[in-house]
Structures are given as C-alpha cells and as structure tokens.
Design a protein around this motif. Structure first.
Motif, PDB file in Angstrom:
ATOM      1  N   GLU A  46       1.299  -1.418  -0.173  1.00  0.00           N
ATOM      2  CA  GLU A  46       0.150   0.008   0.234  1.00  0.00           C
ATOM      3  C   GLU A  46       0.973   1.779   0.065  1.00  0.00           C
ATOM      4  OE1 GLU A  46      -2.804   0.246   3.142  1.00  0.00           O
ATOM      5  OE2 GLU A  46      -0.590  -0.069   5.000  1.00  0.00           O
ATOM      6  N   TRP A  47       0.341   2.456  -0.772  1.00  0.00           N
ATOM      7  CA  TRP A  47       0.983   3.795  -0.776  1.00  0.00           C
ATOM      8  C   TRP A  47       0.980   4.258   1.107  1.00  0.00           C
ATOM      9  CZ3 TRP A  47      -0.712   8.519   0.014  1.00  0.00           C
ATOM     10  CH2 TRP A  47      -0.500   9.533  -0.267  1.00  0.00           C
ATOM     11  N   VAL A  48       1.988   4.612   1.081  1.00  0.00           N
ATOM     12  CA  VAL A  48       1.922   5.545   2.637  1.00  0.00           C
ATOM     13  C   VAL A  48       1.795   7.152   2.631  1.00  0.00           C
ATOM     14  CG1 VAL A  48       3.759   5.920   4.976  1.00  0.00           C
ATOM     15  CG2 VAL A  48       2.979   3.559   3.683  1.00  0.00           C
ATOM     16  N   GLY A  54       9.235  19.126  -5.289  1.00  0.00           N
ATOM     17  CA  GLY A  54       9.787  19.831  -4.817  1.00  0.00           C
ATOM     18  C   GLY A  54       9.539  20.217  -3.429  1.00  0.00           C
ATOM     19  N   GLY A  55       9.319  18.886  -2.753  1.00  0.00           N
ATOM     20  CA  GLY A  55       9.196  18.143  -1.221  1.00  0.00           C
ATOM     21  C   GLY A  55       7.640  18.766  -1.009  1.00  0.00           C
ATOM     22  N   ASN A  56       7.140  18.978  -1.579  1.00  0.00           N
ATOM     23  CA  ASN A  56       5.282  18.662  -0.965  1.00  0.00           C
ATOM     24  C   ASN A  56       5.096  16.879  -0.726  1.00  0.00           C
ATOM     25  OD1 ASN A  56       4.656  21.612  -1.224  1.00  0.00           O
ATOM     26  ND2 ASN A  56       4.135  21.062  -3.798  1.00  0.00           N
ATOM     27  N   THR A  57       4.099  17.375  -0.074  1.00  0.00           N
ATOM     28  CA  THR A  57       3.869  15.844   0.337  1.00  0.00           C
ATOM     29  C   THR A  57       2.562  15.509   1.073  1.00  0.00           C
ATOM     30  OG1 THR A  57       4.414  16.087   2.796  1.00  0.00           O
ATOM     31  CG2 THR A  57       6.121  15.926   1.955  1.00  0.00           C
ATOM     32  N   ASP A  58       2.048  14.867   0.545  1.00  0.00           N
ATOM     33  CA  ASP A  58       0.873  13.478   0.508  1.00  0.00           C
ATOM     34  C   ASP A  58       0.862  12.639   1.983  1.00  0.00           C
ATOM     35  OD1 ASP A  58      -1.870  12.836  -1.428  1.00  0.00           O
ATOM     36  OD2 ASP A  58      -1.658  13.826   1.200  1.00  0.00           O
ATOM     37  N   TYR A  59      -0.013  12.531   2.509  1.00  0.00           N
ATOM     38  CA  TYR A  59       0.015  10.893   3.439  1.00  0.00           C
ATOM     39  C   TYR A  59      -1.172  10.334   2.960  1.00  0.00           C
ATOM     40  CZ  TYR A  59       3.597  13.486   5.166  1.00  0.00           C
ATOM     41  OH  TYR A  59       5.238  14.463   5.081  1.00  0.00           O
ATOM     42  N   LYS A  64      -0.340  10.186   8.724  1.00  0.00           N
ATOM     43  CA  LYS A  64      -1.311  11.219   8.272  1.00  0.00           C
ATOM     44  C   LYS A  64      -0.579  12.134  10.127  1.00  0.00           C
ATOM     45  CE  LYS A  64      -3.482  12.744   5.689  1.00  0.00           C
ATOM     46  NZ  LYS A  64      -4.757  13.548   4.400  1.00  0.00           N
ATOM     47  N   GLY A  65      -0.440  12.879  10.062  1.00  0.00           N
ATOM     48  CA  GLY A  65       0.240  13.769  11.514  1.00  0.00           C
ATOM     49  C   GLY A  65       1.211  12.342  12.306  1.00  0.00           C
ATOM     50  N   ARG A  66       1.757  11.417  11.732  1.00  0.00           N
ATOM     51  CA  ARG A  66       2.579  10.882  12.419  1.00  0.00           C
ATOM     52  C   ARG A  66       3.442  10.850  11.401  1.00  0.00           C
ATOM     53  NH1 ARG A  66       1.519   5.154  13.631  1.00  0.00           N
ATOM     54  NH2 ARG A  66       0.619   5.117  11.983  1.00  0.00           N
ATOM     55  N   PHE A  67       3.590  10.065  10.185  1.00  0.00           N
ATOM     56  CA  PHE A  67       4.998  10.145   9.657  1.00  0.00           C
ATOM     57  C   PHE A  67       4.582  11.587   8.240  1.00  0.00           C
ATOM     58  CE2 PHE A  67       4.585   5.731   9.216  1.00  0.00           C
ATOM     59  CZ  PHE A  67       4.792   5.218  10.127  1.00  0.00           C
ATOM     60  N   THR A  68       6.616  11.615   8.355  1.00  0.00           N
ATOM     61  CA  THR A  68       7.391  12.815   7.672  1.00  0.00           C
ATOM     62  C   THR A  68       7.915  12.787   6.671  1.00  0.00           C
ATOM     63  OG1 THR A  68       6.643  14.059   9.703  1.00  0.00           O
ATOM     64  CG2 THR A  68       7.663  15.346   7.442  1.00  0.00           C
ATOM     65  N   ALA A  69       7.439  12.485   5.046  1.00  0.00           N
ATOM     66  CA  ALA A  69       8.491  12.064   4.370  1.00  0.00           C
ATOM     67  C   ALA A  69       9.084  13.390   3.713  1.00  0.00           C
ATOM     68  CB  ALA A  69       7.976  11.556   3.090  1.00  0.00           C
ATOM     69  N   SER A  70      10.459  13.022   3.409  1.00  0.00           N
ATOM     70  CA  SER A  70      11.332  14.451   3.009  1.00  0.00           C
ATOM     71  C   SER A  70      12.431  13.972   2.524  1.00  0.00           C
ATOM     72  CB  SER A  70      12.228  14.961   4.297  1.00  0.00           C
ATOM     73  OG  SER A  70      13.094  14.549   4.959  1.00  0.00           O
ATOM     74  N   ARG A  71      13.562  14.876   1.739  1.00  0.00           N
ATOM     75  CA  ARG A  71      13.963  14.327   0.445  1.00  0.00           C
ATOM     76  C   ARG A  71      15.185  15.466  -0.079  1.00  0.00           C
ATOM     77  NH1 ARG A  71      10.819  13.924  -5.154  1.00  0.00           N
ATOM     78  NH2 ARG A  71      12.703  13.440  -6.091  1.00  0.00           N
TER      79      ARG A  71
END
Length: 117
Positions: A46-48, A54-59, A64-71
């Motif tokens: 499943e997608w998480v 550009g760094g915009n994120t979706d969860y 949501k509210g627990r995980f943070t994606a970055s690059r």
C-alpha cells in the motif's frame, strides 16, 4: 537502470520512532515525485506517503500526523520519519515512484519495521 536501496528499519516499541532512508541511483531522482509504500504480512503493498520533486507531501490517512516524508535531491536520497509508531505499522517499507505515475521502477528489497513490545 535505477536502483533503490532502503534502510533504517528495525524493532521498536509502540510509541517509538524510526527514520527510514532510501538511496536512489541515477540523476533522474531529482525531477520525480517519489513515494513510500509498505507491505504488511499477508497484505498487499500500500501507498503510505508521497513527496514531489519540490518537497510537497501527501500522506495516507493511517499515517497522517505521525509520518513525515522528506528528500535531499543533492544526495539522491529520501527519508521517512515515523513517530508514534503502532503495531499496525509493522511492515516491509519500500520507496519508489509515487502513485501518480502509471508504473514503478524495479522494487528494492525494502526495510523491515517491526513495532512490538
């Protein structure tokens, strides 16, 4: 051929944190939207989370509210900071092209996250 190498998984107690990394070979990484996925035992992958070039994120709602994606495009690396982990987060975690694309690169081996007391 793009290669994906995930790392950072392990055993953590409920409520704990982990930071996953994904190293991507090839210069194409910086222009692609990327995603984190997971596959729990006996379930489909499943997608998480997704992160744009550009760094915009979706969860997913479940994280949501627990995980943070970055690059870090300069390092061809992406990250997933996971906080307040729950037993239901136990899975093998993978990175790949985001779900907005119709296809994926060959999957890496993933990194196992086990949340248990």
């Amino acid at each position: 051929q793009v290669q994906l190498v995930e790392s950072g998984g392990g055993l953590v107690q409920p409520g704990g944190s982990l930071r996953l990394s994904c190293a991507v070979s090839g210069s194409i990484f910086s222009i692609k939207n990327m995603g984190w996925y997971r596959q729990a035992p006996g379930k489909e992958r499943e997608w998480v989370a997704g992160i744009s070039s550009g760094g915009n994120t979706d969860y997913a709602d479940s994280v949501k509210g627990r995980f943070t994606a970055s690059r870090d495009n300069a390092k061809n690396t992406m990250y997933l900071q996971m906080n307040s982990l729950k037993p239901e987060d136990t899975a093998v975690y993978y990175c790949n092209l985001d779900r907005i694309y119709s296809s994926r690169w060959p999957w890496g081996k993933g990194t196992l996250v086990t949340v248990s007391s």
